[in-house]
Design a protein around this motif. Structure first.
Motif, short mmCIF file in Angstrom:
data_model
loop_
_atom_site.label_atom_id
_atom_site.label_comp_id
_atom_site.label_asym_id
_atom_site.label_seq_id
_atom_site.Cartn_x
_atom_site.Cartn_y
_atom_site.Cartn_z
N LEU A 123 0.83 -1.22 0.00
CA LEU A 123 0.00 0.00 0.00
C LEU A 123 0.86 1.27 0.00
O LEU A 123 1.97 1.27 0.55
CB LEU A 123 -0.91 -0.01 1.23
CG LEU A 123 -1.93 -1.15 1.23
CD1 LEU A 123 -2.64 -1.23 2.57
CD2 LEU A 123 -2.94 -0.98 0.11
N PRO A 124 0.34 2.34 -0.57
CA PRO A 124 1.13 3.58 -0.66
C PRO A 124 1.03 4.37 0.65
O PRO A 124 0.63 5.54 0.66
CB PRO A 124 0.44 4.32 -1.81
CG PRO A 124 -0.98 3.88 -1.75
CD PRO A 124 -0.98 2.47 -1.22
N LEU A 125 1.40 3.72 1.74
CA LEU A 125 1.14 4.32 3.05
C LEU A 125 1.99 5.57 3.32
O LEU A 125 1.54 6.52 3.97
CB LEU A 125 1.35 3.28 4.16
CG LEU A 125 0.43 2.07 4.06
CD1 LEU A 125 0.61 1.15 5.26
CD2 LEU A 125 -1.03 2.49 3.94
N ALA A 126 3.23 5.58 2.78
CA ALA A 126 4.08 6.75 3.02
C ALA A 126 3.46 7.97 2.34
O ALA A 126 3.33 9.05 2.94
CB ALA A 126 5.48 6.49 2.48
N ALA A 127 3.01 7.78 1.11
CA ALA A 127 2.41 8.91 0.38
C ALA A 127 1.14 9.38 1.08
O ALA A 127 0.91 10.58 1.24
CB ALA A 127 2.09 8.47 -1.06
N ILE A 128 0.34 8.43 1.54
CA ILE A 128 -0.92 8.81 2.19
C ILE A 128 -0.64 9.54 3.50
O ILE A 128 -1.27 10.56 3.82
CB ILE A 128 -1.80 7.56 2.46
CG1 ILE A 128 -2.26 6.92 1.14
CG2 ILE A 128 -2.99 7.89 3.35
CD1 ILE A 128 -3.28 7.70 0.37
N SER A 129 0.34 9.08 4.26
CA SER A 129 0.57 9.77 5.55
C SER A 129 1.16 11.16 5.31
O SER A 129 0.82 12.11 6.04
CB SER A 129 1.38 8.94 6.53
OG SER A 129 2.51 8.44 5.92
N ARG A 130 1.99 11.32 4.28
CA ARG A 130 2.48 12.69 3.96
C ARG A 130 1.32 13.60 3.61
O ARG A 130 1.19 14.72 4.10
CB ARG A 130 3.44 12.64 2.75
CG ARG A 130 4.92 12.51 3.15
CD ARG A 130 5.84 12.84 1.99
NE ARG A 130 5.53 12.13 0.76
CZ ARG A 130 5.94 10.89 0.47
NH1 ARG A 130 6.67 10.21 1.34
NH2 ARG A 130 5.62 10.31 -0.67
N LEU A 131 0.42 13.08 2.78
CA LEU A 131 -0.74 13.89 2.37
C LEU A 131 -1.63 14.21 3.56
O LEU A 131 -2.19 15.30 3.67
CB LEU A 131 -1.56 13.15 1.31
CG LEU A 131 -0.98 13.11 -0.09
CD1 LEU A 131 -1.76 12.15 -0.98
CD2 LEU A 131 -0.99 14.51 -0.71
#
Ligand SMILES: Cc1ncc(COP(=O)(O)O)c(C=O)c1O
Length: 475
Positions: A123-131
């Motif tokens: 899952l793109p969790l790093a991108a989601i948490s940055r956003l």
């Protein structure tokens, strides 16, 4: 692979076979419901349904105060093939309890083959948490009110834009954002049905859907379903002739648990059949994005010209299960669905919606999905190969063209619930077949999820599960 018939149908077929072979003769009294229940170790309702089916087939008759008898032979033409019978849904409470317990454990990192939730590794969790942090910093007002029941406009725009990829023409105003596809399904069922109504479903069907039907007091009409091409339209056509079916719920793209994919011609025929009969279709397209082939399959919604399809999907399997965001485009039922949303949960977290809208707009969604699909193809291949190696000879395995579950049918007699108890005692989980049936059928079947990355741990667990299955076969 043909999925096995529901238990009551198999019992009815056994008795019909005994009548045809002359073991039970015309005029003979059948064993009582209770005797049969004890002898076959099935529930009373299974025996009752089997008897009802045999009555419908004209093979047996009830005599007041006396029981059931094989009907005398009459010079009548043979009766037409039996239609499926609506049944009240009863999910085994003990099994359900295990599913819930294990859902919690799986959430805490237990591996295995039960959960059809993607692994964090994909899952793109790093991108989601940055956003997420950036959005909270820039728009703290998102936390300050409930938001519109239909959802944040930014996300609805992105959903409409994405639907264009398969030819969907959604008006932004027609989309209602929900807490995952599960809430979408619930809202649709609540908007369309009343307790006692009959809902036609695939067989086997997604177990939480069965639990929803049970809780809403709805009856399930199981329609035979092909593991490759999905629901039998001939059977559905027959079953919806008499106006008794209020709604149909299907997963036409990579169903759960069979992984079947309806061909486009079947989808077009389904859309026009149900529109002509004024029976709404609740379409669950949660797995449509997980195609192994080059192109995303179209949903039935793409063939709907009458606003008769309530299209449900979500971003839980492909982007962020923890944000719990899904949606429904409910066609002509939009107002009723939005009302259900309002009275149920009012609205979905605006923060989650805006974060996901930003990710869909320019967070690399297409790239992420390409990588995710590649990983799934490889995981499913490894899982299938391991099942072939370790499960008993004669085990039939589905061949899904998308999604991340495998359905196995073991040679009978086999008890997947017994295997389940033996497996969870060793920390290995999977979903036993009866969970996918409204009345405890598919006892010899089971579903394995291929959502977790394939590694030495998964390989060892699968080998052990196969060994436990072989041991049970050997008695
Ligand atoms: C067929 C099907 N529909 C709906 C859901 C629920 O989806 P969500 O997590 O978006 O609520 C699932 C989850 O496993 C599913 O398999």
């Amino acid at each position: 692979m043909t999925p096995p018939l529901p238990l009551y149908q198999r019992l009815a077929d056994d008795i019909a076979g005994q009548i045809a072979a002359g073991t039970l003769r015309h005029g003979d009294r059948l064993p009582s419901l209770r005797e049969l229940r004890a002898r076959r170790q099935v529930s009373l309702s299974t025996v009752q349904q089997a008897f009802r089916l045999l009555e419908d087939r004209g093979l047996i008759e009830a005599r007041p105060q006396s029981g059931f008898y094989v009907r005398p032979r009459r010079p009548t033409p043979p009766s037409p093939p039996a239609l499926p019978v609506p049944v009240p849904v009863t999910v085994d409470p003990l099994l359900w309890q295990y599913v819930q317990v294990h859902t919690q454990e799986a959430d805490c990192g237990m591996g295995g083959f039960r959960s059809a939730t993607p692994s964090a590794a994909h899952l793109p969790l790093a991108a989601i948490s940055r956003l997420m942090s950036d959005t909270v910093r820039r728009q703290p007002e998102l936390l300050a009110d409930y938001g519109h029941p239909a959802g944040a406009i930014e996300l609805r725009r992105q959903i409409a834009r994405q639907a264009m990829e398969w030819g969907g023409r959604f008006a932004v105003d027609d989309i209602v954002v929900t807490h995952g596809a599960l809430e979408a399904l619930n809202l649709c069922l609540r908007a369309l049905t009343r307790p006692g109504d009959v809902v036609a479903i695939e067989s086997p069907a997604y177990y939480t859907l069965l639990r929803c039907l049970e809780t809403l007091g709805l009856q399930a009409l199981e329609i035979p379903t092909d593991p490759q091409t999905g629901i039998s339209l001939d059977a559905l056509e027959q079953a919806t002739r008499n106006g008794a079916v209020q709604a149909v719920v299907l997963v036409p793209n990579f169903s759960n648990p069979l992984g079947s994919l309806m061909p486009d011609e079947a989808k077009a025929r389904l859309a026009s059949l149900l529109a002509a009969r004024d029976i709404p279709l609740i379409e669950d397209d949660i797995y449509g994005e997980f195609h192994f082939g080059p192109r995303r399959p179209r949903p039935v919604k793409a063939f709907d010209t009458a606003g008769n399809v309530l299209y449900c999907a979500s971003l839980t399997k492909n982007v962020a299960p923890g944000l719990r965001v899904g949606w429904v485009e409910a066609g002509r039922f939009r107002a009723s669905v939005e009302l259900q949303k309002y009275i149920g949960t009012h609205s979905t977290s605006r923060l989650s919606q805006v974060v996901l809208a930003r990710f869909l707009e320019n967070g690399g969604y297409a790239r992420h999905m390409r990588a995710f699909r590649r990983a799934l193809v490889s995981q499913m291949r490894m899982l299938t190969a391991a099942v072939r190696e370790h499960f008993p000879a004669g085990t039939r395995i589905s061949e899904p063209q998308g999604g991340f579950v495998l359905w196995l049918a073991l040679p009978e007699p086999f008890d997947s619930v017994e295997l389940f108890h033996a497996a969870i005692a060793e920390g290995i989980d999977f979903a036993p077949g009866p969970l996918f049936s409204p009345c405890g059928g598919f006892r010899n079947c089971l579903r394995l999820s291929g959502a977790a990355p394939w590694n030495a741990g998964q390989a060892a667990r699968l080998a052990r599960l196969g060994e436990l299955a072989r041991r049970q076969r050997q008695g």
